[in-house]
Design a protein around this motif. Structure first.
Motif, PDB file in Angstrom:
ATOM      1  N   ALA A  32       0.819  -1.214   0.000  1.00  0.00           N
ATOM      2  CA  ALA A  32       0.000   0.000   0.000  1.00  0.00           C
ATOM      3  C   ALA A  32       0.847   1.257   0.000  1.00  0.00           C
ATOM      4  O   ALA A  32       1.914   1.300   0.621  1.00  0.00           O
ATOM      5  N   MET A  33       0.360   2.264  -0.697  1.00  0.00           N
ATOM      6  CA  MET A  33       0.934   3.603  -0.630  1.00  0.00           C
ATOM      7  C   MET A  33      -0.217   4.566  -0.373  1.00  0.00           C
ATOM      8  O   MET A  33      -1.232   4.523  -1.084  1.00  0.00           O
ATOM      9  N   ASP A  34      -0.079   5.384   0.633  1.00  0.00           N
ATOM     10  CA  ASP A  34      -1.174   6.222   1.095  1.00  0.00           C
ATOM     11  C   ASP A  34      -0.718   7.670   1.270  1.00  0.00           C
ATOM     12  O   ASP A  34       0.467   7.958   1.417  1.00  0.00           O
ATOM     13  N   TRP A  35      -1.709   8.540   1.306  1.00  0.00           N
ATOM     14  CA  TRP A  35      -1.501   9.929   1.711  1.00  0.00           C
ATOM     15  C   TRP A  35      -2.335  10.190   2.967  1.00  0.00           C
ATOM     16  O   TRP A  35      -3.534   9.892   2.992  1.00  0.00           O
ATOM     17  N   TYR A  36      -1.695  10.746   3.964  1.00  0.00           N
ATOM     18  CA  TYR A  36      -2.351  11.195   5.186  1.00  0.00           C
ATOM     19  C   TYR A  36      -2.173  12.714   5.269  1.00  0.00           C
ATOM     20  O   TYR A  36      -1.323  13.295   4.596  1.00  0.00           O
ATOM     21  N   GLU A  45      -5.061  12.020   9.590  1.00  0.00           N
ATOM     22  CA  GLU A  45      -6.141  11.245   8.984  1.00  0.00           C
ATOM     23  C   GLU A  45      -5.735  10.735   7.605  1.00  0.00           C
ATOM     24  O   GLU A  45      -4.951  11.385   6.891  1.00  0.00           O
ATOM     25  N   LEU A  46      -6.302   9.598   7.238  1.00  0.00           N
ATOM     26  CA  LEU A  46      -6.068   9.029   5.919  1.00  0.00           C
ATOM     27  C   LEU A  46      -6.850   9.824   4.884  1.00  0.00           C
ATOM     28  O   LEU A  46      -8.056  10.021   5.036  1.00  0.00           O
ATOM     29  N   VAL A  47      -6.173  10.259   3.851  1.00  0.00           N
ATOM     30  CA  VAL A  47      -6.811  11.005   2.770  1.00  0.00           C
ATOM     31  C   VAL A  47      -7.143  10.075   1.606  1.00  0.00           C
ATOM     32  O   VAL A  47      -8.260  10.075   1.086  1.00  0.00           O
ATOM     33  N   ALA A  48      -6.149   9.296   1.182  1.00  0.00           N
ATOM     34  CA  ALA A  48      -6.344   8.405   0.042  1.00  0.00           C
ATOM     35  C   ALA A  48      -5.299   7.315   0.085  1.00  0.00           C
ATOM     36  O   ALA A  48      -4.200   7.512   0.610  1.00  0.00           O
ATOM     37  N   GLY A  49      -5.649   6.161  -0.480  1.00  0.00           N
ATOM     38  CA  GLY A  49      -4.712   5.053  -0.529  1.00  0.00           C
ATOM     39  C   GLY A  49      -4.835   4.310  -1.841  1.00  0.00           C
ATOM     40  O   GLY A  49      -5.868   4.371  -2.517  1.00  0.00           O
ATOM     41  N   ILE A  50      -3.755   3.613  -2.199  1.00  0.00           N
ATOM     42  CA  ILE A  50      -3.766   2.826  -3.430  1.00  0.00           C
ATOM     43  C   ILE A  50      -2.917   1.585  -3.220  1.00  0.00           C
ATOM     44  O   ILE A  50      -1.818   1.650  -2.654  1.00  0.00           O
ATOM     45  N   THR A  51      -3.429   0.444  -3.661  1.00  0.00           N
ATOM     46  CA  THR A  51      -2.690  -0.816  -3.541  1.00  0.00           C
ATOM     47  C   THR A  51      -1.754  -0.979  -4.732  1.00  0.00           C
ATOM     48  O   THR A  51      -1.819  -0.224  -5.705  1.00  0.00           O
ATOM     49  N   SER A  52      -0.908  -1.989  -4.668  1.00  0.00           N
ATOM     50  CA  SER A  52       0.000  -2.249  -5.784  1.00  0.00           C
ATOM     51  C   SER A  52      -0.769  -2.619  -7.046  1.00  0.00           C
ATOM     52  O   SER A  52      -0.275  -2.422  -8.160  1.00  0.00           O
ATOM     53  N   GLY A  53      -1.973  -3.125  -6.866  1.00  0.00           N
ATOM     54  CA  GLY A  53      -2.806  -3.484  -8.011  1.00  0.00           C
ATOM     55  C   GLY A  53      -3.658  -2.342  -8.536  1.00  0.00           C
ATOM     56  O   GLY A  53      -4.374  -2.506  -9.520  1.00  0.00           O
ATOM     57  N   GLY A  54      -3.585  -1.190  -7.859  1.00  0.00           N
ATOM     58  CA  GLY A  54      -4.289  -0.012  -8.348  1.00  0.00           C
ATOM     59  C   GLY A  54      -5.641   0.244  -7.710  1.00  0.00           C
ATOM     60  O   GLY A  54      -6.343   1.185  -8.107  1.00  0.00           O
TER      61      GLY A  54
END
Length: 120
Positions: A32-36, A45-54
């Motif tokens: 996972a790669m995320d923006w907080y 707080e978590l703003v957005a996240g994306i997995t390796s699969g998109g």
């Protein structure tokens, strides 16, 4: 391993910014790669996240305005932020779950943060 963010700054309400974060070092794989984000006096707080699969997920407050994307070959995650509001003002942090080369363990890493200020 380190995460380095770029792209923050001052923007007027209704404007746009693009944040980027690149992971560097002895990287085996990233899940996972995320923006907080963390505003003054508030919890991170978590703003957005994306997995390796998109696969992506967003906080309700940014749905339809922010778009997260990822380049796995470059170990980079980006976030396009449109129609920015004063309440989006915060320090934005990149967060990633990374397996170092030759290791079987995943660890979580934070970037140093980049300031986003939305003000007229």
């Amino acid at each position: 391993v380190q995460l380095v963010e770029s792209g923050g700054g001052l923007v007027q309400p209704g404007g746009s910014l693009r944040l980027s974060c690149t992971a560097s070092g002895s990287i085996g794989s990233i899940t996972a790669m995320d923006w907080y984000r963390q505003a003054p006096g508030k919890q991170r707080e978590l703003v957005a996240g994306i997995t390796s699969g998109g696969k992506t997920n967003y906080a309700d407050s940014v749905k339809g305005r922010f778009t997260i994307s990822r380049d796995n070959a470059k170990n980079t995650v980006s976030m396009q932020m449109n129609t920015l509001k004063a309440e989006d003002t915060a320090v934005y942090y990149c967060y990633a779950t990374i397996r170092v080369k030759y290791s079987t363990n995943f660890q979580n890493y934070w970037g140093q943060g980049t300031q986003v200020t939305v003000s007229s």
